[in-house]
Design a protein around this motif. Structure first.
Motif, PDB file in Angstrom:
ATOM      1  N   PRO A  22       0.811  -1.229   0.000  1.00  0.00           N
ATOM      2  CA  PRO A  22       0.000   0.000   0.000  1.00  0.00           C
ATOM      3  C   PRO A  22       0.839   1.272   0.000  1.00  0.00           C
ATOM      4  CG  PRO A  22      -0.888  -1.589   1.565  1.00  0.00           C
ATOM      5  CD  PRO A  22       0.436  -2.133   1.097  1.00  0.00           C
ATOM      6  N   SER A  23       2.081   1.186   0.456  1.00  0.00           N
ATOM      7  CA  SER A  23       2.956   2.361   0.511  1.00  0.00           C
ATOM      8  C   SER A  23       3.598   2.692  -0.837  1.00  0.00           C
ATOM      9  CB  SER A  23       4.064   2.132   1.543  1.00  0.00           C
ATOM     10  OG  SER A  23       4.826   0.972   1.204  1.00  0.00           O
ATOM     11  N   ALA A  24       3.354   1.910  -1.875  1.00  0.00           N
ATOM     12  CA  ALA A  24       3.960   2.157  -3.192  1.00  0.00           C
ATOM     13  C   ALA A  24       3.634   3.561  -3.670  1.00  0.00           C
ATOM     14  CB  ALA A  24       3.456   1.135  -4.196  1.00  0.00           C
ATOM     15  N   ASP A  25       4.640   4.207  -4.263  1.00  0.00           N
ATOM     16  CA  ASP A  25       4.499   5.590  -4.721  1.00  0.00           C
ATOM     17  C   ASP A  25       4.526   5.624  -6.241  1.00  0.00           C
ATOM     18  OD1 ASP A  25       4.526   8.289  -5.168  1.00  0.00           O
ATOM     19  OD2 ASP A  25       6.329   8.703  -3.987  1.00  0.00           O
ATOM     20  N   ILE A  26       3.370   5.853  -6.850  1.00  0.00           N
ATOM     21  CA  ILE A  26       3.252   5.842  -8.307  1.00  0.00           C
ATOM     22  C   ILE A  26       4.114   6.928  -8.942  1.00  0.00           C
ATOM     23  CG2 ILE A  26       1.320   7.444  -8.625  1.00  0.00           C
ATOM     24  CD1 ILE A  26       1.467   3.990 -10.255  1.00  0.00           C
ATOM     25  N   THR A  27       4.422   7.981  -8.190  1.00  0.00           N
ATOM     26  CA  THR A  27       5.197   9.087  -8.770  1.00  0.00           C
ATOM     27  C   THR A  27       6.618   8.668  -9.117  1.00  0.00           C
ATOM     28  OG1 THR A  27       5.936   9.956  -6.624  1.00  0.00           O
ATOM     29  CG2 THR A  27       3.825  10.738  -7.453  1.00  0.00           C
ATOM     30  N   ASP A  28       7.107   7.554  -8.540  1.00  0.00           N
ATOM     31  CA  ASP A  28       8.441   7.065  -8.904  1.00  0.00           C
ATOM     32  C   ASP A  28       8.544   6.778 -10.398  1.00  0.00           C
ATOM     33  OD1 ASP A  28       9.490   7.197  -6.351  1.00  0.00           O
ATOM     34  OD2 ASP A  28       9.044   5.108  -5.864  1.00  0.00           O
ATOM     35  N   LEU A  29       7.422   6.382 -11.006  1.00  0.00           N
ATOM     36  CA  LEU A  29       7.431   6.028 -12.428  1.00  0.00           C
ATOM     37  C   LEU A  29       7.700   7.232 -13.323  1.00  0.00           C
ATOM     38  CD1 LEU A  29       4.370   3.604 -12.549  1.00  0.00           C
ATOM     39  CD2 LEU A  29       6.798   2.998 -12.406  1.00  0.00           C
ATOM     40  N   ALA A  30       7.562   8.435 -12.777  1.00  0.00           N
ATOM     41  CA  ALA A  30       7.830   9.636 -13.565  1.00  0.00           C
ATOM     42  C   ALA A  30       9.319   9.819 -13.849  1.00  0.00           C
ATOM     43  CB  ALA A  30       7.268  10.868 -12.856  1.00  0.00           C
ATOM     44  N   ARG A  31      10.158   8.930 -13.329  1.00  0.00           N
ATOM     45  CA  ARG A  31      11.581   8.940 -13.714  1.00  0.00           C
ATOM     46  C   ARG A  31      11.745   8.506 -15.173  1.00  0.00           C
ATOM     47  NH1 ARG A  31      14.790   5.804  -9.063  1.00  0.00           N
ATOM     48  NH2 ARG A  31      16.396   5.833 -10.692  1.00  0.00           N
ATOM     49  N   TYR A  32      10.754   7.810 -15.725  1.00  0.00           N
ATOM     50  CA  TYR A  32      10.774   7.486 -17.150  1.00  0.00           C
ATOM     51  C   TYR A  32      10.354   8.721 -17.948  1.00  0.00           C
ATOM     52  CZ  TYR A  32      11.274   2.484 -16.213  1.00  0.00           C
ATOM     53  OH  TYR A  32      11.743   1.255 -15.812  1.00  0.00           O
TER      54      TYR A  32
END
Length: 341
Positions: A22-32
Protein backbone atom coordinates in the motif's frame (compact mmCIF):
# COMPACT_ATOMS: atom_id res chain seq x y z
CA UNK A 1 34.11 19.30 -31.92
CA UNK A 2 31.80 18.35 -29.00
CA UNK A 3 30.20 14.91 -29.08
CA UNK A 4 26.64 15.15 -30.38
CA UNK A 5 24.20 12.89 -28.60
CA UNK A 6 21.99 10.78 -30.88
CA UNK A 7 18.27 11.48 -30.97
CA UNK A 8 16.51 9.73 -28.11
CA UNK A 9 14.00 7.05 -29.16
CA UNK A 10 10.60 6.47 -27.55
CA UNK A 11 10.68 3.80 -24.86
CA UNK A 12 8.51 0.72 -24.44
CA UNK A 13 9.43 -0.71 -21.00
CA UNK A 14 7.86 -4.18 -20.96
CA UNK A 15 8.47 -4.85 -17.26
CA UNK A 16 9.35 -2.80 -14.18
CA UNK A 17 8.40 -3.07 -10.50
CA UNK A 18 6.99 -0.84 -7.78
CA UNK A 19 6.72 -2.13 -4.21
CA UNK A 20 3.72 -4.48 -4.02
CA UNK A 21 2.57 -2.68 -0.89
CA UNK A 22 0.00 0.00 0.00
CA UNK A 23 2.96 2.36 0.51
CA UNK A 24 3.96 2.16 -3.19
CA UNK A 25 4.50 5.59 -4.72
CA UNK A 26 3.25 5.84 -8.31
CA UNK A 27 5.20 9.09 -8.77
CA UNK A 28 8.44 7.07 -8.90
CA UNK A 29 7.43 6.03 -12.43
CA UNK A 30 7.83 9.64 -13.56
CA UNK A 31 11.58 8.94 -13.71
CA UNK A 32 10.77 7.49 -17.15
CA UNK A 33 10.49 10.04 -19.99
CA UNK A 34 7.09 11.42 -20.91
CA UNK A 35 5.76 9.56 -23.94
CA UNK A 36 7.00 6.18 -22.63
CA UNK A 37 4.95 3.02 -22.25
CA UNK A 38 5.41 1.11 -18.98
CA UNK A 39 4.24 -2.33 -17.89
CA UNK A 40 4.24 -2.50 -14.09
CA UNK A 41 4.13 -5.75 -12.16
CA UNK A 42 1.07 -6.37 -9.94
CA UNK A 43 1.89 -9.82 -8.56
CA UNK A 44 3.93 -13.03 -8.68
CA UNK A 45 4.10 -16.41 -6.94
CA UNK A 46 3.69 -15.07 -3.39
CA UNK A 47 0.46 -13.21 -4.20
CA UNK A 48 -3.20 -14.21 -4.15
CA UNK A 49 -5.98 -13.11 -6.47
CA UNK A 50 -7.08 -10.57 -3.88
CA UNK A 51 -3.53 -9.24 -3.42
CA UNK A 52 -3.07 -8.60 -7.16
CA UNK A 53 -6.53 -7.13 -7.69
CA UNK A 54 -5.92 -4.72 -4.81
CA UNK A 55 -2.53 -3.70 -6.26
CA UNK A 56 -3.83 -3.06 -9.77
CA UNK A 57 -6.75 -1.08 -8.33
CA UNK A 58 -4.39 1.03 -6.21
CA UNK A 59 -2.01 1.69 -9.10
CA UNK A 60 -4.89 2.67 -11.41
CA UNK A 61 -6.37 5.08 -8.87
CA UNK A 62 -3.04 6.66 -7.97
CA UNK A 63 -1.99 7.03 -11.61
CA UNK A 64 -5.22 8.73 -12.65
CA UNK A 65 -5.07 11.05 -9.64
CA UNK A 66 -1.49 12.04 -10.46
CA UNK A 67 -2.31 13.31 -13.96
CA UNK A 68 1.00 12.39 -15.62
CA UNK A 69 -0.20 8.90 -16.54
CA UNK A 70 -2.83 7.40 -18.82
CA UNK A 71 -4.19 3.88 -18.31
CA UNK A 72 -3.87 1.64 -21.35
CA UNK A 73 -6.96 0.04 -22.84
CA UNK A 74 -6.07 -0.18 -26.54
CA UNK A 75 -2.78 -0.26 -28.39
CA UNK A 76 -3.37 3.33 -29.47
CA UNK A 77 -3.43 4.30 -25.79
CA UNK A 78 -0.07 2.61 -25.37
CA UNK A 79 1.73 3.63 -28.54
CA UNK A 80 -0.09 6.11 -30.80
CA UNK A 81 0.64 5.60 -34.47
CA UNK A 82 2.72 8.29 -36.14
CA UNK A 83 -0.19 8.98 -38.51
CA UNK A 84 -2.57 9.95 -35.70
CA UNK A 85 -3.85 13.50 -35.28
CA UNK A 86 -1.22 15.93 -34.00
CA UNK A 87 -3.41 16.76 -30.99
CA UNK A 88 -3.64 13.08 -30.03
CA UNK A 89 0.12 12.66 -30.35
CA UNK A 90 0.83 15.75 -28.24
CA UNK A 91 -1.43 14.38 -25.48
CA UNK A 92 0.42 11.07 -25.47
CA UNK A 93 3.84 12.75 -25.55
CA UNK A 94 2.87 14.72 -22.43
CA UNK A 95 1.97 11.64 -20.36
CA UNK A 96 3.23 8.11 -19.64
CA UNK A 97 1.16 5.13 -20.76
CA UNK A 98 0.62 2.58 -18.00
CA UNK A 99 -0.33 -1.10 -18.22
CA UNK A 100 0.34 -4.04 -15.92
CA UNK A 101 1.73 -7.59 -15.87
CA UNK A 102 1.65 -10.74 -13.74
CA UNK A 103 4.86 -12.69 -13.14
CA UNK A 104 3.12 -15.93 -12.22
CA UNK A 105 -0.20 -17.67 -12.84
CA UNK A 106 -0.70 -18.17 -9.09
CA UNK A 107 -2.84 -15.02 -8.69
CA UNK A 108 -5.37 -16.58 -11.10
CA UNK A 109 -6.04 -19.17 -8.36
CA UNK A 110 -6.73 -21.83 -10.97
CA UNK A 111 -9.63 -20.00 -12.62
CA UNK A 112 -8.83 -19.16 -16.24
CA UNK A 113 -11.77 -16.73 -16.36
CA UNK A 114 -9.58 -14.45 -14.23
CA UNK A 115 -7.36 -13.84 -17.27
CA UNK A 116 -10.18 -11.74 -18.72
CA UNK A 117 -10.73 -10.06 -15.35
CA UNK A 118 -7.12 -8.90 -15.26
CA UNK A 119 -7.13 -7.95 -18.94
CA UNK A 120 -10.10 -5.65 -18.34
CA UNK A 121 -8.06 -3.94 -15.59
CA UNK A 122 -5.10 -3.29 -17.90
CA UNK A 123 -2.93 -6.40 -17.44
CA UNK A 124 -1.38 -7.12 -20.83
CA UNK A 125 1.14 -9.92 -20.15
CA UNK A 126 1.38 -12.98 -17.93
CA UNK A 127 4.02 -15.63 -17.43
CA UNK A 128 2.94 -19.10 -16.27
CA UNK A 129 5.66 -19.78 -13.66
CA UNK A 130 7.97 -17.71 -11.47
CA UNK A 131 11.25 -19.59 -10.91
CA UNK A 132 9.70 -22.80 -9.54
CA UNK A 133 7.03 -25.28 -10.63
CA UNK A 134 3.38 -24.57 -10.03
CA UNK A 135 0.07 -25.80 -11.49
CA UNK A 136 0.98 -24.41 -14.93
CA UNK A 137 4.50 -25.73 -15.45
CA UNK A 138 8.15 -25.60 -14.41
CA UNK A 139 10.34 -22.65 -13.51
CA UNK A 140 13.90 -21.74 -14.41
CA UNK A 141 15.24 -22.86 -11.00
CA UNK A 142 13.71 -26.34 -11.07
CA UNK A 143 16.13 -29.26 -11.32
CA UNK A 144 13.52 -31.37 -13.17
CA UNK A 145 11.97 -29.77 -16.23
CA UNK A 146 8.74 -31.31 -17.49
CA UNK A 147 7.43 -28.19 -19.22
CA UNK A 148 3.84 -27.01 -19.30
CA UNK A 149 1.12 -29.03 -17.60
CA UNK A 150 -2.29 -29.60 -19.18
CA UNK A 151 -3.54 -26.60 -17.18
CA UNK A 152 -0.58 -24.56 -18.41
CA UNK A 153 -1.43 -25.40 -22.01
CA UNK A 154 -5.02 -24.31 -21.43
CA UNK A 155 -3.66 -21.12 -19.86
CA UNK A 156 -1.63 -20.29 -22.98
CA UNK A 157 -4.69 -20.87 -25.18
CA UNK A 158 -6.72 -18.60 -22.90
CA UNK A 159 -4.08 -15.87 -23.09
CA UNK A 160 -4.30 -16.12 -26.90
CA UNK A 161 -8.08 -15.87 -26.84
CA UNK A 162 -8.16 -12.91 -24.46
CA UNK A 163 -5.33 -11.10 -26.25
CA UNK A 164 -2.70 -11.06 -23.52
CA UNK A 165 1.03 -11.69 -24.13
CA UNK A 166 2.17 -15.18 -23.12
CA UNK A 167 5.54 -14.56 -21.44
CA UNK A 168 8.32 -17.14 -20.99
CA UNK A 169 10.53 -15.15 -18.60
CA UNK A 170 11.27 -16.98 -15.30
CA UNK A 171 9.97 -20.20 -16.88
CA UNK A 172 12.05 -23.33 -17.43
CA UNK A 173 13.55 -23.95 -20.88
CA UNK A 174 11.03 -26.71 -21.66
CA UNK A 175 8.12 -24.57 -20.44
CA UNK A 176 9.29 -21.72 -22.68
CA UNK A 177 9.58 -24.04 -25.66
CA UNK A 178 6.13 -25.43 -24.93
CA UNK A 179 4.67 -21.91 -24.89
CA UNK A 180 6.16 -21.31 -28.34
CA UNK A 181 4.71 -24.59 -29.60
CA UNK A 182 1.21 -24.14 -28.13
CA UNK A 183 0.70 -20.41 -28.68
CA UNK A 184 -1.26 -19.38 -31.76
CA UNK A 185 -0.03 -15.79 -31.25
CA UNK A 186 3.50 -14.37 -30.94
CA UNK A 187 4.96 -14.97 -27.47
CA UNK A 188 7.47 -12.83 -25.59
CA UNK A 189 10.34 -13.13 -23.16
CA UNK A 190 9.56 -9.84 -21.49
CA UNK A 191 12.81 -9.50 -19.52
CA UNK A 192 15.34 -12.22 -20.32
CA UNK A 193 19.00 -12.20 -21.36
CA UNK A 194 21.11 -14.79 -23.19
CA UNK A 195 22.72 -17.76 -21.42
CA UNK A 196 25.31 -17.93 -24.20
CA UNK A 197 26.81 -14.67 -22.88
CA UNK A 198 26.28 -15.21 -19.16
CA UNK A 199 25.35 -18.61 -17.80
CA UNK A 200 22.57 -18.04 -15.28
CA UNK A 201 19.38 -20.10 -14.96
CA UNK A 202 17.26 -16.98 -15.49
CA UNK A 203 18.85 -16.41 -18.90
CA UNK A 204 17.44 -18.19 -21.96
CA UNK A 205 19.05 -20.61 -24.38
CA UNK A 206 19.51 -19.91 -28.07
CA UNK A 207 16.90 -22.60 -28.72
CA UNK A 208 14.35 -20.72 -26.62
CA UNK A 209 15.17 -17.44 -28.35
CA UNK A 210 14.84 -18.94 -31.83
CA UNK A 211 11.54 -20.63 -30.93
CA UNK A 212 10.20 -17.32 -29.62
CA UNK A 213 11.26 -15.50 -32.79
CA UNK A 214 9.64 -18.23 -34.91
CA UNK A 215 6.28 -17.28 -33.37
CA UNK A 216 6.95 -13.67 -34.37
CA UNK A 217 7.82 -12.81 -30.77
CA UNK A 218 10.19 -10.37 -29.06
CA UNK A 219 12.85 -10.81 -26.36
CA UNK A 220 13.29 -7.88 -23.97
CA UNK A 221 16.84 -7.46 -22.65
CA UNK A 222 16.97 -6.62 -18.94
CA UNK A 223 19.41 -4.61 -16.86
CA UNK A 224 19.67 -6.76 -13.72
CA UNK A 225 23.27 -7.12 -12.58
CA UNK A 226 23.18 -10.82 -11.70
CA UNK A 227 21.75 -11.66 -15.13
CA UNK A 228 24.44 -9.62 -16.87
CA UNK A 229 27.45 -10.72 -14.82
CA UNK A 230 27.94 -7.10 -13.70
CA UNK A 231 26.45 -6.82 -10.21
CA UNK A 232 28.90 -4.66 -8.28
CA UNK A 233 27.32 -1.35 -7.22
CA UNK A 234 30.04 0.64 -9.03
CA UNK A 235 29.43 -1.17 -12.36
CA UNK A 236 26.64 1.05 -13.70
CA UNK A 237 28.37 1.76 -17.00
CA UNK A 238 29.41 -1.88 -17.29
CA UNK A 239 25.78 -2.98 -16.88
CA UNK A 240 24.75 -0.69 -19.73
CA UNK A 241 27.56 -2.06 -21.91
CA UNK A 242 26.53 -5.62 -21.03
CA UNK A 243 22.93 -4.86 -22.02
CA UNK A 244 24.26 -3.65 -25.37
CA UNK A 245 26.24 -6.92 -25.71
CA UNK A 246 23.06 -8.96 -25.20
CA UNK A 247 21.14 -6.79 -27.68
CA UNK A 248 23.86 -7.20 -30.30
CA UNK A 249 24.00 -10.95 -29.69
CA UNK A 250 20.22 -11.24 -30.00
CA UNK A 251 20.11 -9.23 -33.20
CA UNK A 252 22.75 -11.52 -34.71
CA UNK A 253 20.91 -14.63 -33.52
CA UNK A 254 17.25 -13.90 -34.33
CA UNK A 255 17.18 -10.56 -36.19
CA UNK A 256 16.52 -7.02 -35.11
CA UNK A 257 12.71 -7.40 -35.35
CA UNK A 258 12.76 -9.75 -32.36
CA UNK A 259 14.77 -7.76 -29.79
CA UNK A 260 13.52 -5.13 -27.35
CA UNK A 261 14.41 -3.50 -24.03
CA UNK A 262 12.74 -4.41 -20.74
CA UNK A 263 14.99 -3.35 -17.91
CA UNK A 264 13.18 -5.07 -14.99
CA UNK A 265 14.08 -2.01 -12.92
CA UNK A 266 12.82 -2.37 -9.35
CA UNK A 267 11.83 0.80 -7.56
CA UNK A 268 11.44 -1.59 -4.62
CA UNK A 269 15.07 -2.72 -4.78
CA UNK A 270 15.71 -2.69 -1.04
CA UNK A 271 12.42 -4.44 -0.36
CA UNK A 272 13.12 -7.01 -3.09
CA UNK A 273 16.57 -7.83 -1.69
CA UNK A 274 14.96 -8.32 1.74
CA UNK A 275 12.31 -10.53 0.15
CA UNK A 276 14.98 -12.69 -1.50
CA UNK A 277 16.56 -13.23 1.93
CA UNK A 278 13.24 -13.87 3.68
CA UNK A 279 11.68 -16.15 1.02
CA UNK A 280 14.45 -18.53 -0.09
CA UNK A 281 11.82 -20.95 -1.41
CA UNK A 282 11.08 -18.52 -4.27
CA UNK A 283 14.76 -17.99 -5.19
CA UNK A 284 18.10 -19.83 -4.94
CA UNK A 285 21.84 -19.34 -4.43
CA UNK A 286 21.94 -18.09 -8.02
CA UNK A 287 20.12 -15.00 -6.75
CA UNK A 288 22.07 -14.52 -3.51
CA UNK A 289 25.70 -15.49 -4.21
CA UNK A 290 26.48 -12.17 -5.92
CA UNK A 291 25.37 -9.91 -3.07
CA UNK A 292 22.42 -7.50 -3.15
CA UNK A 293 20.92 -7.20 -6.62
CA UNK A 294 21.77 -4.12 -8.68
CA UNK A 295 19.61 -2.70 -11.48
CA UNK A 296 19.95 -0.40 -14.49
CA UNK A 297 17.75 2.63 -13.73
CA UNK A 298 15.53 4.44 -16.26
CA UNK A 299 18.03 7.29 -16.53
CA UNK A 300 20.73 4.91 -17.83
CA UNK A 301 18.59 3.68 -20.72
CA UNK A 302 18.18 6.95 -22.56
CA UNK A 303 21.14 8.97 -21.34
CA UNK A 304 19.65 11.13 -18.59
CA UNK A 305 22.50 10.37 -16.16
CA UNK A 306 26.26 10.67 -15.75
CA UNK A 307 26.96 7.41 -17.62
CA UNK A 308 26.48 6.92 -21.36
CA UNK A 309 22.90 5.86 -22.03
CA UNK A 310 22.12 2.53 -23.64
CA UNK A 311 20.86 4.27 -26.78
CA UNK A 312 24.17 6.17 -27.04
CA UNK A 313 26.18 2.98 -26.60
CA UNK A 314 24.15 1.29 -29.32
CA UNK A 315 24.57 4.29 -31.62
CA UNK A 316 28.33 4.19 -31.07
CA UNK A 317 28.26 0.50 -32.05
CA UNK A 318 26.64 1.30 -35.38
CA UNK A 319 22.94 0.81 -34.64
CA UNK A 320 21.03 3.33 -36.76
CA UNK A 321 18.21 5.56 -35.54
CA UNK A 322 15.73 3.16 -37.16
CA UNK A 323 17.41 0.20 -35.43
CA UNK A 324 17.20 1.90 -32.04
CA UNK A 325 13.58 2.96 -32.60
CA UNK A 326 12.70 -0.70 -33.22
CA UNK A 327 14.65 -2.01 -30.22
CA UNK A 328 13.46 0.61 -27.75
CA UNK A 329 9.79 0.36 -28.62
CA UNK A 330 8.75 -0.36 -32.17
CA UNK A 331 9.11 -4.13 -31.95
CA UNK A 332 7.00 -4.59 -28.84
CA UNK A 333 4.42 -2.10 -30.18
CA UNK A 334 4.16 -4.03 -33.45
CA UNK A 335 3.59 -7.21 -31.50
CA UNK A 336 0.90 -5.62 -29.30
CA UNK A 337 -1.01 -4.60 -32.44
CA UNK A 338 -1.10 -8.29 -33.40
CA UNK A 339 -1.85 -9.81 -29.99
CA UNK A 340 -3.98 -7.41 -27.93
CA UNK A 341 -7.72 -7.33 -28.48
Amino acid sequence: MPHQRPERPRLWEQHCCLPLLPSADITDLARYPLGSYLSVNVGYSLHSLRDSLEMVDQFRRDALADGRFRIVDTIDDAWPDAAQEDSDRSDSDATIALAFDLEDSGPLEGDLDNVQVFYDLGVRSLLPTYNYANAAGCGCLDTEDTGLTAYGRDLVRTLNQVGMFADGSHCSPRTGLDIAEISSAPMIYSHSNFAALWEHPRNITDEQACACAATGGVIGINGVGIFLGRNRPAERAERVAAMADHIAYGVELVGIDHIGVSSDFSFDGDQFNEEVAENPQAFSEDFTRWGPLQWTPPEDLLGESDVPGLHEVLADRGFTAADRAAIFGGNFARLARKVWR
